[in-house]
Design an enzyme around this catalytic site. Structure first.
Site, short mmCIF file in Angstrom:
data_model
loop_
_atom_site.label_atom_id
_atom_site.label_comp_id
_atom_site.label_asym_id
_atom_site.label_seq_id
_atom_site.Cartn_x
_atom_site.Cartn_y
_atom_site.Cartn_z
N LYS A 171 -48.28 24.90 -3.12
CA LYS A 171 -47.67 25.09 -4.43
C LYS A 171 -47.78 23.78 -5.20
O LYS A 171 -47.57 22.69 -4.65
CB LYS A 171 -46.20 25.48 -4.28
CG LYS A 171 -45.98 26.82 -3.55
CD LYS A 171 -44.50 27.10 -3.37
CE LYS A 171 -44.24 28.51 -2.84
NZ LYS A 171 -44.68 28.68 -1.44
N ASP B 167 -44.18 37.34 4.83
CA ASP B 167 -43.66 35.99 4.69
C ASP B 167 -42.22 35.98 5.20
O ASP B 167 -41.35 36.64 4.65
CB ASP B 167 -43.71 35.57 3.22
CG ASP B 167 -43.19 34.15 3.00
OD1 ASP B 167 -42.94 33.45 4.00
OD2 ASP B 167 -43.04 33.75 1.83
N ASP C 151 -46.51 27.29 5.11
CA ASP C 151 -46.01 27.07 3.75
C ASP C 151 -45.01 25.93 3.76
O ASP C 151 -45.34 24.78 3.45
CB ASP C 151 -45.38 28.36 3.22
CG ASP C 151 -44.80 28.19 1.81
OD1 ASP C 151 -45.00 27.12 1.20
OD2 ASP C 151 -44.13 29.11 1.32
N GLU D 90 -46.95 34.46 7.13
CA GLU D 90 -46.64 33.16 6.53
C GLU D 90 -45.33 32.59 7.07
O GLU D 90 -44.30 33.27 7.07
CB GLU D 90 -46.55 33.34 5.01
CG GLU D 90 -46.30 32.06 4.24
CD GLU D 90 -46.34 32.29 2.74
OE1 GLU D 90 -45.66 31.54 2.01
OE2 GLU D 90 -47.03 33.24 2.30
N LYS E 250 -41.78 40.21 1.92
CA LYS E 250 -40.77 39.35 2.51
C LYS E 250 -40.12 40.04 3.71
O LYS E 250 -39.75 41.21 3.64
CB LYS E 250 -39.69 39.01 1.47
CG LYS E 250 -40.20 38.14 0.33
CD LYS E 250 -40.55 36.75 0.80
CE LYS E 250 -40.95 35.85 -0.36
NZ LYS E 250 -41.23 34.46 0.06
#
Length: 331
Positions: A218, A140, A194, A166, A110
């Site tokens: 997801k 991400d 995403d 991402e 992250k």
């Protein structure tokens, strides 16, 4: 939705609210609430983040109902390669977090955390690379940068041989611009979409505009396994299946989705069970040697009782089911 909704009364009668403690702060929270649904096929999960309005959260409910009331598709693989997830911790904490994962071959890091800067991102990624020199690294940003910040940061971060970046910026056109500027600068870093997929009314626009090289998808935010399989087939982009910070029940649905995809070229973000200090089953769904088994998970009645929050929160989640159910009926 490709199946008939069960009666609302049945859903409410077989719904259980839990609150899971987390080992580290993730997405700004230290406790994760979820509502589990027991149905004729097993257990489903509805855990849309609390700030989501009913229109968006209803897709998550659809996924939970699907898992509880519909069989999982026939699996094409019995285990799923998964990445370790490294929150935006200090570089000094990287080793302790990653030690909780079993043989991390891929690490998702992250970055762009609110209140932090690029220097901290670089230090975190550098430490992960030092500790795991052979691992595939991906970052991400969760839409945390604007276009200029993203291009600047990704130029610096690309020195660590990243697999992909991402969602560096919000939206689809922003992704396309970042991708184009990096290419112009001679940096062939892949861009993954995403939020641009799961929060957009038309997920396939990412593919049509050439905004990304792959899609992170997801099960819950997109409405369940069948909905995601349809999107993946039409998008014609590589797919990474990821968790929405699910309990082991939700992770089992996500693993079933990954097992049903015709191709799975990247490790999936389904090892987030290690972020929880407790779970809804006696044996949480965790990876072994970097691979997650594909299996149904049943909630343990004792865990449901232990992890049940105060009645005010239970009532809040049950009202939310009613509100989201109304959205599904309208659709």
């Amino acid at each position: 939705m490709s199946f008939e909704l069960p009666p609302l009364a049945d859903l409410l009668a077989h719904s259980y609210v839990v609150r899971l403690p987390m080992r580290v702060k993730f997405r700004g929270i230290t406790q994760r609430e979820a509502l589990l649904i027991e149905g004729p096929e097993g257990w489903g999960e509805f855990s849309a983040f609390v700030e989501y309005a009913p229109a968006e959260a209803s897709r998550w409910l659809s996924a939970g109902i699907e898992a509880a009331y519909q069989p999982f598709p026939e699996p094409l693989r019995t285990t799923i390669p998964v990445n370790a997830t490294l929150p935006a911790v200090a570089a000094s904490e990287v080793g302790a977090v990653l030690e909780k994962y079993d043989a991390p071959h891929t690490i998702k890091i992250k970055v762009a955390e609110q209140g932090q800067g690029l220097e901290q991102d670089l230090a975190r990624v550098a430490e992960a690379r030092r500790l795991y020199p052979q691992a595939a690294l991906r970052v991400d940003a969760n839409m945390g940068w604007d276009i200029g910040q993203a291009v600047h940061a990704l130029k610096a971060l690309s020195e660590f041989d990243l697999q992909y970046a991402e969602q560096p910026v919000p939206g689809i056109t922003g992704l396309a611009e970042v991708r184009e500027q990096l290419r112009t600068a001679g940096i062939d870093l892949k861009i993954a979409a995403d939020e641009a997929v799961r929060k957009h009314t038309d997920p396939l626009e990412v593919s049509r505009l050439g905004a990304a090289d792959l899609m992170v998808i997801k099960a819950q935010p997109l409405g369940g396994i069948q909905a995601v399989l349809d999107i993946a087939q039409q998008a014609e982009l590589d797919v990474v299946v990821s968790s929405a910070l699910d309990t082991s029940v939700g992770l089992s649905q996500a693993a079933a989705l990954a097992s049903a995809l015709p191709a799975l070229p990247y490790a999936c973000g389904l090892s987030t069970g290690t972020l929880f200090a407790d779970d809804v089953c006696t044996e949480p769904l965790l990876a072994t040697a970097g691979y997650l088994p594909v299996q149904r998970i049943d909630a343990d009645p004792r865990k449901l009782k232990q992890l049940r929050p105060e009645q005010q929160r239970v009532d809040w989640w049950l009202r939310r089911v009613e509100q989201c159910y109304e959205q599904l009926v309208k659709a």
